[in-house]
Design an enzyme around this catalytic site. Structure first.
Site, PDB file in Angstrom:
ATOM      1  N   SER A 290      25.318  -1.127  75.252  1.00  0.00           N
ATOM      2  CA  SER A 290      25.309  -1.101  76.631  1.00  0.00           C
ATOM      3  C   SER A 290      26.672  -1.167  77.051  1.00  0.00           C
ATOM      4  O   SER A 290      26.928  -0.798  78.281  1.00  0.00           O
ATOM      5  CB  SER A 290      24.238  -1.934  77.196  1.00  0.00           C
ATOM      6  OG  SER A 290      24.483  -3.501  76.828  1.00  0.00           O
TER       7      SER A 290
ATOM      8  N   ARG B 226      24.007  -7.148  75.758  1.00  0.00           N
ATOM      9  CA  ARG B 226      24.002  -7.739  77.280  1.00  0.00           C
ATOM     10  C   ARG B 226      22.830  -7.210  78.047  1.00  0.00           C
ATOM     11  O   ARG B 226      22.224  -8.002  78.638  1.00  0.00           O
ATOM     12  CB  ARG B 226      25.374  -7.531  77.866  1.00  0.00           C
ATOM     13  CG  ARG B 226      26.510  -8.336  77.451  1.00  0.00           C
ATOM     14  CD  ARG B 226      27.654  -7.680  77.860  1.00  0.00           C
ATOM     15  NE  ARG B 226      28.131  -6.931  76.979  1.00  0.00           N
ATOM     16  CZ  ARG B 226      29.465  -6.238  76.883  1.00  0.00           C
ATOM     17  NH1 ARG B 226      30.250  -6.599  77.653  1.00  0.00           N
ATOM     18  NH2 ARG B 226      29.735  -5.173  76.331  1.00  0.00           N
TER      19      ARG B 226
ATOM     20  N   ARG C 146      28.745 -16.486  77.122  1.00  0.00           N
ATOM     21  CA  ARG C 146      27.501 -16.362  77.663  1.00  0.00           C
ATOM     22  C   ARG C 146      26.798 -17.410  78.136  1.00  0.00           C
ATOM     23  O   ARG C 146      26.320 -17.540  79.276  1.00  0.00           O
ATOM     24  CB  ARG C 146      26.479 -15.567  76.866  1.00  0.00           C
ATOM     25  CG  ARG C 146      27.080 -14.005  76.152  1.00  0.00           C
ATOM     26  CD  ARG C 146      27.139 -13.007  77.209  1.00  0.00           C
ATOM     27  NE  ARG C 146      27.581 -11.642  76.397  1.00  0.00           N
ATOM     28  CZ  ARG C 146      28.776 -11.522  76.668  1.00  0.00           C
ATOM     29  NH1 ARG C 146      29.745 -11.792  77.196  1.00  0.00           N
ATOM     30  NH2 ARG C 146      29.043 -10.196  75.499  1.00  0.00           N
TER      31      ARG C 146
ATOM     32  N   LYS D 273      25.916   4.325  66.313  1.00  0.00           N
ATOM     33  CA  LYS D 273      25.582   3.378  67.809  1.00  0.00           C
ATOM     34  C   LYS D 273      27.066   3.815  68.451  1.00  0.00           C
ATOM     35  O   LYS D 273      28.098   3.043  68.178  1.00  0.00           O
ATOM     36  CB  LYS D 273      25.725   1.969  67.205  1.00  0.00           C
ATOM     37  CG  LYS D 273      25.628   0.997  68.444  1.00  0.00           C
ATOM     38  CD  LYS D 273      25.192  -0.555  68.252  1.00  0.00           C
ATOM     39  CE  LYS D 273      25.418  -1.424  69.174  1.00  0.00           C
ATOM     40  NZ  LYS D 273      24.748  -2.691  69.240  1.00  0.00           N
TER      41      LYS D 273
ATOM     42  N   ASP E  10      23.941 -10.590  68.025  1.00  0.00           N
ATOM     43  CA  ASP E  10      24.710 -10.880  66.869  1.00  0.00           C
ATOM     44  C   ASP E  10      26.264 -11.327  67.667  1.00  0.00           C
ATOM     45  O   ASP E  10      27.315 -11.164  66.864  1.00  0.00           O
ATOM     46  CB  ASP E  10      24.866  -9.790  65.896  1.00  0.00           C
ATOM     47  CG  ASP E  10      25.617  -8.522  67.051  1.00  0.00           C
ATOM     48  OD1 ASP E  10      25.344  -8.168  67.916  1.00  0.00           O
ATOM     49  OD2 ASP E  10      26.253  -7.792  66.404  1.00  0.00           O
TER      50      ASP E  10
ATOM     51  N   GLU F  24      29.362   1.965  64.121  1.00  0.00           N
ATOM     52  CA  GLU F  24      29.568   1.592  65.710  1.00  0.00           C
ATOM     53  C   GLU F  24      31.087   1.813  66.239  1.00  0.00           C
ATOM     54  O   GLU F  24      31.715   0.765  66.118  1.00  0.00           O
ATOM     55  CB  GLU F  24      28.938   0.185  66.231  1.00  0.00           C
ATOM     56  CG  GLU F  24      29.313  -0.188  67.705  1.00  0.00           C
ATOM     57  CD  GLU F  24      28.751  -1.357  68.341  1.00  0.00           C
ATOM     58  OE1 GLU F  24      28.237  -2.391  67.270  1.00  0.00           O
ATOM     59  OE2 GLU F  24      28.790  -1.661  69.554  1.00  0.00           O
TER      60      GLU F  24
HETATM   61  P1  13P Z   1      26.432  -4.397  74.162  1.00  0.00           P
HETATM   62  O1  13P Z   1      25.111  -3.943  74.532  1.00  0.00           O
HETATM   63  O2  13P Z   1      26.567  -5.809  75.043  1.00  0.00           O
HETATM   64  O3  13P Z   1      27.725  -3.821  74.277  1.00  0.00           O
HETATM   65  O4  13P Z   1      26.459  -5.152  72.819  1.00  0.00           O
HETATM   66  C1  13P Z   1      25.968  -4.243  71.684  1.00  0.00           C
HETATM   67  C2  13P Z   1      26.752  -4.298  70.678  1.00  0.00           C
HETATM   68  O5  13P Z   1      26.022  -4.796  69.695  1.00  0.00           O
HETATM   69  C3  13P Z   1      28.015  -4.329  70.704  1.00  0.00           C
HETATM   70  O6  13P Z   1      28.622  -4.553  69.691  1.00  0.00           O
END
Ligand code: 13P
Length: 342
Positions: free
Chosen positions: A262, A293, A33, A220, A24, A178
Site C-alpha cells: 500500500s 499500513r 506506529r 509484490k 512484519d 518486493e
Molecule cells: P505497506 O502496505 O504499509 O506499504 O507495507 C507493506 C509492506 O510489506 C512493505 O514492505
C-alpha cells in the site's frame, strides 16, 4: 526444490477473495506506529497487538491467505502460551517471514539504499521453515528524486532480490519479491511508470539469470501513482489503467500472482485502486493485496493499546480485510465503507 509444492503455496497465497496481511514491521517501524497512538513499544505490547489481529477469526479465516511476520513474532507465544504462528495456522492462513535485514546506504550512490541480509540467509531460512514459515519477503527500496534512481541502485537491488529468491526456493520457501518504488517525492505518475518499468525489467532479468522458477514466487510491486508531493494527483482510474498496462508488459504470465503493497496510500485509496484494477480484468494473474499500513492503521487507532478495545480493533481489522477482499474480486464500492462487518 519441489516446484509443484512451491506453486501450490504461491497459488494459495493469492486464492480468490484473499490477500496477505503484512504484519512484519521491524521493531523500529512498529515503534513509530505505536508512538502515533501513544502506546509504548515493548515485547509484550507488540505481542498483544499482533495477537489481537491474528485472533480476528472472521478476517483470518475468510479474507487473509497468509501473514508476513517479523523475526520476533515468529518465536513469540500468545498470552495463553499458544505460539502466535499456531494461531495463524489454525485459521488456515499461511505463516510467512520477512527475511531482509533492512537497508543501508549504497556506496558511491548518495541518497540511495541497498537492502541487506544475504549473509547466513540459507541457515536462517532453514530455521524458519522448521518453525512453519512457507513463504518469505524481501523488500528493495527505490527512491525517485533529482538524478535518482541510478542504474547502479536498480541493478544491485534487483541482484539481491534474485539471490534471495533463489535461496528461498532452495529452502522450499516461496519468495515474495518486493521491489518498492517509493511514492514520497514530487514526481508525476508518468515518472513513476517509467521508473517502475525499469525496476521490474531489471528484477525479472535477475530472476531469470539466477534461475528462479517464476511459478514458485509472488510479486509484490508498488502501484503506478504520482508522488505524494506532486501537484497533479492521478484519478483512481488513471492509476489503475497505468499500473495494469505496465504489469502486462513487464510481468510474465508464469508468475502465480501479484500482491500489492500500500506504500502510504490512504486505506480507502489502496482499496479503490485494487478494485479498479480488478474491474479492468482479463489478466493472466490474480491481483490482490499484501498491505501493511492500509490494513492496520484503522485497527491500531481503534485498539490504542487498551485491553477493553480489543473487540473494536478486531472489528476495524475485519472491516478493512473484507473491503480489500471485495476489491481483489472487483466487487468493492465506496458505499460499503460505511457498513461495518456483520
Ligand atoms: P505497506 O502496505 O504499509 O506499504 O507495507 C507493506 C509492506 O510489506 C512493505 O514492505
Amino acid at each position: 526444490m519441489n516446484l509443484a509444492d512451491l506453486n501450490k503455496v504461491a497459488l494459495a497465497m493469492v486464492k480468490p477473495g484473499k490477500g496477505l496481511l503484512a504484519a512484519d514491521e521491524s521493531t523500529a517501524t512498529i515503534k513509530k506506529r505505536f508512538d502515533a497512538i501513544n502506546v509504548p513499544s515493548t515485547e509484550a505490547t507488540r505481542r498483544d497487538y499482533r495477537e489481537m489481529l491474528f485472533r480476528s477469526r472472521e478476517a483470518m479465516t475468510q479474507y487473509i491467505s497468509g501473514v508476513i511476520l517479523y523475526d520476533e513474532t515468529i518465536w513469540q507465544n500468545a498470552s495463553d502460551g499458544t505460539p502466535l504462528i499456531t494461531i495463524i495456522e489454525q485459521s488456515q492462513a499461511i505463516p510467512g517471514i520477512k527475511v531482509d535485514e533492512g537497508t543501508q546506504p549504497l556506496s558511491n550512490c548518495p541518497g540511495e539504499l541497498i537492502t541487506v541480509g544475504l549473509d547466513n540467509l540459507a541457515a536462517r531460512l532453514r530455521k524458519y521453515y522448521e518453525r512453519g514459515a512457507r513463504f518469505a519477503k524481501w523488500r528493495a527500496v527505490i527512491d525517485i528524486g533529482g538524478g535518482i534512481p541510478t542504474m547502479t541502485a536498480i541493478h544491485v537491488n534487483a541482484h539481491a532480490l534474485g539471490r534471495y529468491a533463489a535461496l528461498c526456493q532452495a529452502a522450499q520457501i516461496v519468495p515474495i519479491v518486493e521491489p518498492e518504488v517509493l511514492m514520497d517525492g514530487d514526481h508525476d505518475i508518468d515518472r513513476c511508470h517509467e521508473v517502475t518499468e525499469r525496476v521490474l525489467n531489471a528484477t525479472f532479468r535477475e530472476l531469470r539469470l539466477q534461475r528462479v522458477a517464476l511459478e514458485g514466487m509472488i510479486l509484490k510491486p508498488n502501484m503506478v501513482v504520482a508522488g505524494k508531493k506532486c501537484s497533479r494527483q492521478a484519478s483512481i482510474e488513471e492509476a489503475a489503467a497505468k499500473t495494469i498496462r505496465l504489469l502486462k508488459a513487464s510481468v510474465p504470465a508464469a508468475v502465480p500472482g501479484i500482491a500489492f503493497l500500500s506504500g502510504g496510500q490512504s486505506d480507502q485509496e489502496a482499496t479503490a485502486h485494487l478494485d479498479a484494477m480488478n474491474r479492468i480484468g482479463g489478466l493472466p494473474w490474480p491481483l490482490t493485496f499484501s498491505y501493511g499500513r492500509a490494513l492496520q492503521a484503522a485497527p491500531q487507532q481503534a485498539w490504542s493499546g487498551k485491553p477493553e478495545n480489543v473487540a473494536a480493533g478486531q472489528s476495524a481489522f475485519t472491516h478493512r480485510a473484507r473491503m480489500n477482499s471485495l476489491a481483489s474480486k472487483g466487487e468493492w464500492t465506496a458505499d460499503l465503507e460505511n457498513k461495518k462487518a456483520a
